[in-house]
Scaffold this motif. Structure first.
Motif, mmCIF file in Angstrom:
data_model
loop_
_atom_site.group_PDB
_atom_site.id
_atom_site.type_symbol
_atom_site.label_atom_id
_atom_site.label_comp_id
_atom_site.label_asym_id
_atom_site.label_seq_id
_atom_site.Cartn_x
_atom_site.Cartn_y
_atom_site.Cartn_z
ATOM 1 N N LEU A 1 66.304 47.735 72.177
ATOM 2 C CA LEU A 1 65.357 48.617 72.863
ATOM 3 C C LEU A 1 65.015 49.845 72.037
ATOM 4 N N ALA A 2 65.969 50.324 71.252
ATOM 5 C CA ALA A 2 65.716 51.499 70.416
ATOM 6 C C ALA A 2 64.779 51.175 69.262
ATOM 7 N N ALA A 3 64.849 49.939 68.768
ATOM 8 C CA ALA A 3 64.026 49.537 67.624
ATOM 9 C C ALA A 3 62.577 49.323 68.073
ATOM 10 N N GLY A 4 61.697 50.102 67.509
ATOM 11 C CA GLY A 4 60.271 49.935 67.801
ATOM 12 C C GLY A 4 59.859 50.374 69.186
ATOM 13 N N SER A 5 60.669 51.205 69.808
ATOM 14 C CA SER A 5 60.342 51.713 71.139
ATOM 15 C C SER A 5 59.038 52.504 71.100
ATOM 16 N N PRO A 6 58.259 52.463 72.187
ATOM 17 C CA PRO A 6 57.057 53.293 72.240
ATOM 18 C C PRO A 6 57.358 54.784 72.059
ATOM 19 N N LEU A 7 58.601 55.182 72.267
ATOM 20 C CA LEU A 7 58.981 56.591 72.098
ATOM 21 C C LEU A 7 59.567 56.884 70.732
ATOM 22 N N SER A 8 59.748 55.858 69.911
ATOM 23 C CA SER A 8 60.409 56.065 68.617
ATOM 24 C C SER A 8 59.560 56.872 67.630
ATOM 25 N N GLY A 9 58.284 57.035 67.914
ATOM 26 C CA GLY A 9 57.436 57.854 67.059
ATOM 27 C C GLY A 9 57.618 59.345 67.290
ATOM 28 N N LEU A 10 58.390 59.679 68.310
ATOM 29 C CA LEU A 10 58.657 61.083 68.602
ATOM 30 C C LEU A 10 60.001 61.482 68.011
ATOM 31 N N THR A 11 60.091 62.697 67.541
ATOM 32 C CA THR A 11 61.369 63.206 67.040
ATOM 33 C C THR A 11 62.305 63.413 68.232
ATOM 34 N N PRO A 12 63.602 63.524 67.973
ATOM 35 C CA PRO A 12 64.523 63.825 69.088
ATOM 36 C C PRO A 12 64.121 65.097 69.847
ATOM 37 N N GLN A 13 63.674 66.106 69.137
ATOM 38 C CA GLN A 13 63.227 67.342 69.789
ATOM 39 C C GLN A 13 62.009 67.075 70.667
ATOM 40 N N GLU A 14 61.045 66.316 70.175
ATOM 41 C CA GLU A 14 59.857 65.990 70.970
ATOM 42 C C GLU A 14 60.237 65.162 72.199
ATOM 43 N N GLN A 15 61.200 64.265 72.051
ATOM 44 C CA GLN A 15 61.664 63.478 73.198
ATOM 45 C C GLN A 15 62.315 64.381 74.246
ATOM 46 N N ARG A 16 63.100 65.371 73.811
ATOM 47 C CA ARG A 16 63.717 66.307 74.759
ATOM 48 C C ARG A 16 62.644 67.114 75.491
ATOM 49 N N VAL A 17 61.614 67.555 74.759
ATOM 50 C CA VAL A 17 60.532 68.316 75.389
ATOM 51 C C VAL A 17 59.802 67.438 76.405
ATOM 52 N N LEU A 18 59.479 66.212 76.021
ATOM 53 C CA LEU A 18 58.800 65.292 76.930
ATOM 54 C C LEU A 18 59.673 65.034 78.155
ATOM 55 N N HIS A 19 60.953 64.829 77.936
ATOM 56 C CA HIS A 19 61.887 64.614 79.039
ATOM 57 C C HIS A 19 61.841 65.788 80.011
ATOM 58 N N GLY A 20 61.922 66.992 79.477
ATOM 59 C CA GLY A 20 61.894 68.180 80.318
ATOM 60 C C GLY A 20 60.595 68.312 81.095
ATOM 61 N N LEU A 21 59.486 68.040 80.439
ATOM 62 C CA LEU A 21 58.189 68.138 81.111
ATOM 63 C C LEU A 21 58.038 67.093 82.210
ATOM 64 N N LEU A 22 58.455 65.861 81.924
ATOM 65 C CA LEU A 22 58.363 64.808 82.935
ATOM 66 C C LEU A 22 59.287 65.095 84.111
ATOM 67 N N GLU A 23 60.490 65.563 83.814
ATOM 68 C CA GLU A 23 61.429 65.920 84.868
ATOM 69 C C GLU A 23 60.863 67.030 85.740
ATOM 70 N N GLN A 24 60.247 68.023 85.106
ATOM 71 C CA GLN A 24 59.651 69.121 85.850
ATOM 72 C C GLN A 24 58.490 68.625 86.724
ATOM 73 N N ALA A 25 57.686 67.718 86.181
ATOM 74 C CA ALA A 25 56.565 67.185 86.950
ATOM 75 C C ALA A 25 57.060 66.390 88.159
ATOM 76 N N ILE A 26 58.181 65.688 87.991
ATOM 77 C CA ILE A 26 58.714 64.857 89.069
ATOM 78 C C ILE A 26 59.401 65.701 90.136
ATOM 79 N N THR A 27 60.235 66.639 89.703
ATOM 80 C CA THR A 27 61.039 67.411 90.657
ATOM 81 C C THR A 27 60.385 68.713 91.086
ATOM 82 N N GLY A 28 59.414 69.163 90.347
ATOM 83 C CA GLY A 28 58.774 70.440 90.668
ATOM 84 C C GLY A 28 59.511 71.599 90.012
ATOM 85 N N PRO A 29 58.876 72.737 89.964
ATOM 86 C CA PRO A 29 59.484 73.902 89.309
ATOM 87 C C PRO A 29 60.709 74.413 90.032
#
Length: 142
Positions: free
Chosen positions: A114-142
């Protein structure tokens, strides 16, 4: 006279389209990788989410599906010798789902695939953390 949609509505529609497109790419990625191991996508999702002992309800929440669907998936994985049901340590009514040695080995192979060639593998670990935080915020609210 027709008025154009608000810029915010357009931006939200576009963002929803991107999120949906990413979700579809991830689902297809899981389906293809799972098939190489002789698994269905729901079986692969269950194995991916079984990071430790948990109840059927906990797994259903992680898989974002109904417990009855999870039961069907776990029944099949149990028949394959990949998952076992054990008594819950504190709740006599519940069972803990636990990977067998074979299930744990298959899970490791699955995670590598799953890690190999993942649609998210083009993002750096930092970008993945930022995306994670933004998606979590969108789901749970501020």
């Amino acid at each position: 006279m027709t008025t154009s949609p608000e810029p915010q509505a357009i931006a939200e529609r576009q963002l929803c389209g991107l999120v949906n497109g990413l979700a579809q790419q991830i689902a297809e990625h899981v389906r293809v990788r799972a098939a190489t191991l002789g698994l269905t996508a729901p079986q692969a999702t269950a194995l991916r989410e079984l990071s430790g002992p948990m109840t059927m309800r906990e797994l259903a929440e992680r898989m974002s599906c109904e417990p009855s669907n999870t039961t069907f998936v776990i029944d099949r994985l149990e028949k394959q010798g990949l998952v076992g049901r054990h008594p819950h340590p504190t709740d006599r009514r519940a069972k803990h789902l636990v990977l067998t040695a074979e299930g744990a080995a298959l899970r490791r192979r699955l995670l590598d695939l799953l890690a190999a060639g993942s649609p998210l593998s083009g993002l750096t670990p930092q970008e993945q953390r930022v995306l994670h935080g933004l998606l979590e915020q969108a789901i749970t609210g501020p």
